[in-house]
Design a protein around this motif. Sequence first.
Motif, PDB file in Angstrom:
ATOM      1  N   ASN A 148     -44.504  12.976 -26.991  1.00  0.00           N
ATOM      2  CA  ASN A 148     -43.675  11.778 -26.880  1.00  0.00           C
ATOM      3  C   ASN A 148     -42.297  12.125 -27.418  1.00  0.00           C
ATOM      4  OD1 ASN A 148     -42.754   9.199 -26.496  1.00  0.00           O
ATOM      5  ND2 ASN A 148     -43.811   8.336 -28.272  1.00  0.00           N
ATOM      6  N   PRO A 149     -41.499  12.837 -26.634  1.00  0.00           N
ATOM      7  CA  PRO A 149     -40.208  13.331 -27.145  1.00  0.00           C
ATOM      8  C   PRO A 149     -39.250  12.188 -27.437  1.00  0.00           C
ATOM      9  CG  PRO A 149     -40.382  13.693 -24.785  1.00  0.00           C
ATOM     10  CD  PRO A 149     -41.721  13.195 -25.223  1.00  0.00           C
ATOM     11  N   GLY A 176     -35.879  16.669 -29.075  1.00  0.00           N
ATOM     12  CA  GLY A 176     -36.381  16.112 -30.324  1.00  0.00           C
ATOM     13  C   GLY A 176     -37.820  16.465 -30.607  1.00  0.00           C
ATOM     14  N   ILE A 177     -38.258  17.691 -30.268  1.00  0.00           N
ATOM     15  CA  ILE A 177     -39.618  18.123 -30.565  1.00  0.00           C
ATOM     16  C   ILE A 177     -39.550  19.384 -31.419  1.00  0.00           C
ATOM     17  CG2 ILE A 177     -40.557  17.152 -28.436  1.00  0.00           C
ATOM     18  CD1 ILE A 177     -40.608  19.956 -27.263  1.00  0.00           C
ATOM     19  N   ASN A 178     -40.672  19.722 -32.047  1.00  0.00           N
ATOM     20  CA  ASN A 178     -40.770  20.909 -32.884  1.00  0.00           C
ATOM     21  C   ASN A 178     -41.678  21.923 -32.208  1.00  0.00           C
ATOM     22  OD1 ASN A 178     -39.254  19.615 -34.966  1.00  0.00           O
ATOM     23  ND2 ASN A 178     -41.125  18.543 -35.593  1.00  0.00           N
ATOM     24  N   ILE A 179     -41.295  23.194 -32.304  1.00  0.00           N
ATOM     25  CA  ILE A 179     -42.042  24.270 -31.667  1.00  0.00           C
ATOM     26  C   ILE A 179     -42.383  25.306 -32.712  1.00  0.00           C
ATOM     27  CG2 ILE A 179     -42.046  26.052 -29.875  1.00  0.00           C
ATOM     28  CD1 ILE A 179     -40.069  24.445 -28.305  1.00  0.00           C
ATOM     29  N   SER A 180     -43.653  25.683 -32.791  1.00  0.00           N
ATOM     30  CA  SER A 180     -44.108  26.787 -33.633  1.00  0.00           C
ATOM     31  C   SER A 180     -44.795  27.813 -32.749  1.00  0.00           C
ATOM     32  CB  SER A 180     -45.065  26.284 -34.723  1.00  0.00           C
ATOM     33  OG  SER A 180     -46.157  25.585 -34.143  1.00  0.00           O
ATOM     34  N   TYR A 181     -44.842  29.069 -33.228  1.00  0.00           N
ATOM     35  CA  TYR A 181     -45.270  30.176 -32.393  1.00  0.00           C
ATOM     36  C   TYR A 181     -46.428  30.915 -33.052  1.00  0.00           C
ATOM     37  CZ  TYR A 181     -40.714  29.403 -30.235  1.00  0.00           C
ATOM     38  OH  TYR A 181     -39.626  28.837 -29.629  1.00  0.00           O
ATOM     39  N   ASP A 182     -47.263  31.477 -32.184  1.00  0.00           N
ATOM     40  CA  ASP A 182     -48.283  32.412 -32.645  1.00  0.00           C
ATOM     41  C   ASP A 182     -47.600  33.724 -33.007  1.00  0.00           C
ATOM     42  OD1 ASP A 182     -50.397  34.716 -31.623  1.00  0.00           O
ATOM     43  OD2 ASP A 182     -51.390  33.061 -32.652  1.00  0.00           O
ATOM     44  N   SER A 213     -48.648  29.914 -23.130  1.00  0.00           N
ATOM     45  CA  SER A 213     -49.220  28.576 -23.030  1.00  0.00           C
ATOM     46  C   SER A 213     -48.930  27.845 -24.326  1.00  0.00           C
ATOM     47  CB  SER A 213     -50.733  28.640 -22.782  1.00  0.00           C
ATOM     48  OG  SER A 213     -51.274  27.339 -22.650  1.00  0.00           O
ATOM     49  N   TYR A 214     -49.145  26.534 -24.315  1.00  0.00           N
ATOM     50  CA  TYR A 214     -48.854  25.763 -25.511  1.00  0.00           C
ATOM     51  C   TYR A 214     -49.923  24.699 -25.705  1.00  0.00           C
ATOM     52  CZ  TYR A 214     -46.941  22.147 -22.411  1.00  0.00           C
ATOM     53  OH  TYR A 214     -46.784  21.196 -21.431  1.00  0.00           O
ATOM     54  N   SER A 221     -44.759  17.795 -31.738  1.00  0.00           N
ATOM     55  CA  SER A 221     -44.919  19.212 -32.089  1.00  0.00           C
ATOM     56  C   SER A 221     -45.835  19.887 -31.085  1.00  0.00           C
ATOM     57  CB  SER A 221     -45.504  19.369 -33.501  1.00  0.00           C
ATOM     58  OG  SER A 221     -44.670  18.762 -34.467  1.00  0.00           O
ATOM     59  N   ILE A 222     -45.476  21.138 -30.737  1.00  0.00           N
ATOM     60  CA  ILE A 222     -46.310  21.961 -29.881  1.00  0.00           C
ATOM     61  C   ILE A 222     -46.447  23.336 -30.513  1.00  0.00           C
ATOM     62  CG2 ILE A 222     -45.654  20.734 -27.776  1.00  0.00           C
ATOM     63  CD1 ILE A 222     -43.843  23.068 -27.065  1.00  0.00           C
TER      64      ILE A 222
END
Length: 731
Positions: A148-149, A176-182, A213-214, A221-222
């Motif tokens: 829900n951006p 307006g979203i947050n992204i974290s990575y493997d 992929s996410y 957040s994704i």
Amino acid sequence: MTRRLKALGVLLALALVAGGCAAAQAFRQGDSAMRAGKLDEAVAAYRKAVQAAPDNSNYKIALSRAMQAASRAHLEKAREFERQDQLEAALGEYKQASEFDPSNRVATSKVAELDRTIRDRIEASRPKPPIQQLRERARAASAEPILNPASREPLNFRFNNISVKDILSTIAGVSGINISYDREVQDRPATVQLDFVTLELALNQIMTMNQMSYKVLSDRSIFVFPDTPPKHAQYDEQVVRTFYLSHGDATEISQILSTIIRLPGIAVQPAMVANKTANTLTVRGTSSVVQIMEKIIEQNDKPRAEIVVDVEILEVDRSRTKNYGINLSEYALGAIFSPETSPSGTTTQTGASPTTPATTTTTAAGTSTAPSGVRSPAPFNLNTISRGVSTADFYLAVPTAIVHFLESDTRTKVIAKPQLRGAEGTKLTLKLGDKVPVISTSYTPIATGGAGVNPLSSYQYQDVGVSVEMTPIVTLEGDIRLDLTVISSTRKADVVIGGVNIPSFGNREVTTRLRLRDGESNLLAGLLQESEQSGVTGFPGAIHIPLLKQLFSQNTGQIDQTDIIMLLTPHIVRTHEISENDLKPIYIGSQQNLGVGGPPPLIAPQAEAAPASPPVAPPAAPGVAPAGTTPTGTPTIRLPGGTSVTAPPGSSPVPGTVPAPSPVAPTPPVAQPPVTPEATPPATPPPAQPPAPAEPAQPPAPAAVPTSRSAAVPIPYPCRSSTRSACRPSR
């Protein structure tokens, strides 16, 4: 006698005159009703006239015209009711029009169409079953988190040989979203062109290009990870769900899902178990795969259509027998020569003694002997013949003669009007008749290893009568297909085979496939069986002479007729509950990344919120601009690299990326002109906010920015390319 004949003639004449008067009176009533416009009454009156005088052609013509006019009138009324959406009244008028004019195909088709429309409306008006409401609430309560951006404006970017993480960071900052990575995600340069696309399409495009992929962690957040089976097995959530089936068979649906869903490329293979007792299907798999299973189950767990078949069976048996002529018991003569005793009498001897000879007494019997029953007489003495032979010594046995004048005519009608109702695809069976036992004998040995001499009898029952088997199928177009089998069996005379009487049966069978419309009747006739037997018994040669054949011979004739007439009229009670969504294809993404509508998840729909008043910025110190703005109130944009860029005046920033401007009126441009990236900085910069230092290799931000909110603002970003042309954003 003459008086009786005259009275009978007078009565017959009076009956004819009365019938003619009734017909004429009914005809006049019909004419009056036609002139008054009462067409239904005119038809009824003309029918009475035709029934009273069926040979009058004028009455027939008047009846035909009245029926045509009444049919047209009812057809116009039906169309008017249909325009007013009064379907029940329109259906009744169409039925009347079709009854008066059976050849009117428009009325007949309208009857079936309106009947189907009324039935569909009744089905649609029924409230939803409680289980459907429970499923909707359970689906809403156990829904996975979806994005829900903060901003839903279309993205308009062009990245040329830019790091993937920087591209995603730019999109995250704008939306307006947050992204974290493997930790195993490899960053590489990529070239992406996004022209007014949504956030979901942009993420799917970038992930597909870079084998990533996410997973959605929350609405903002994704988590991004490599698109490999081990990583999907590590991060994809698995669920266990039990589907309660209402109409479909659990085993059949399990086979469908096993064929469609179990693909060799997916990381987590789904598992499913069917419970036939409870008619449930329990599945285990990832949430996206279970969603696909739910869609497939919804399309296959549909109720079957139901129909009612009106069956009218008329079986007519007729037997005519004629028996006339002279019937001699035996066409033979029996002759006996017995000079001492009568062959048909009883002989007794009395008075036998040594001195007195025996006395023989013959008593005549009161019965006659047929020629075939003649027996040799008792032995007699030859001395009797020496006294002479006369006609009294001869006896004749003659046949009896019976004159037959018999004719019989037997008619039998069997009428059955059952109504069969069932679901499509199931066999409907109707049997009318009897069961005849048929014996079957086998011989078994009394002791082990001996000869089979012990008879063992068993009985099997053979159906005799009319048997109807039909399997209906309702098409999506509203037609009814019937796979029909009609069997008519009768009991015949026994057949002697090997000295054993074996019963025989007559059989007539018809197998066909019919395609009928709702309410359309089909007449099945022609199952006619007729047997004729005739015989003549008489003197040799005389049976071939016409006159002597009828007078001095026995003539027998028998005609047996059996006819079966069947009328089938199917009616649809319930149709297929197929919606528009059932006809749409289900897009499930790629083989390695299954999901309804493509790679999951979908972005939540935007809620319609009430307009809120703009936030009021806290008061700032004199000479100091509010946070996030230039001294003139112009908003700034902070990039992922830490660089702050001031948007040009009059531009529309992307929502969700910059704070809202202060409601305080900005200072007029004459006093403090706005600072732009390409404009020359003022001679005396404001002391409150010095200009941010720019990197040496970073080009200045473009000055030309569209002023419409439908276009996105080109956002500067940190460039890692050695050439300036590779870092120029789209305008």
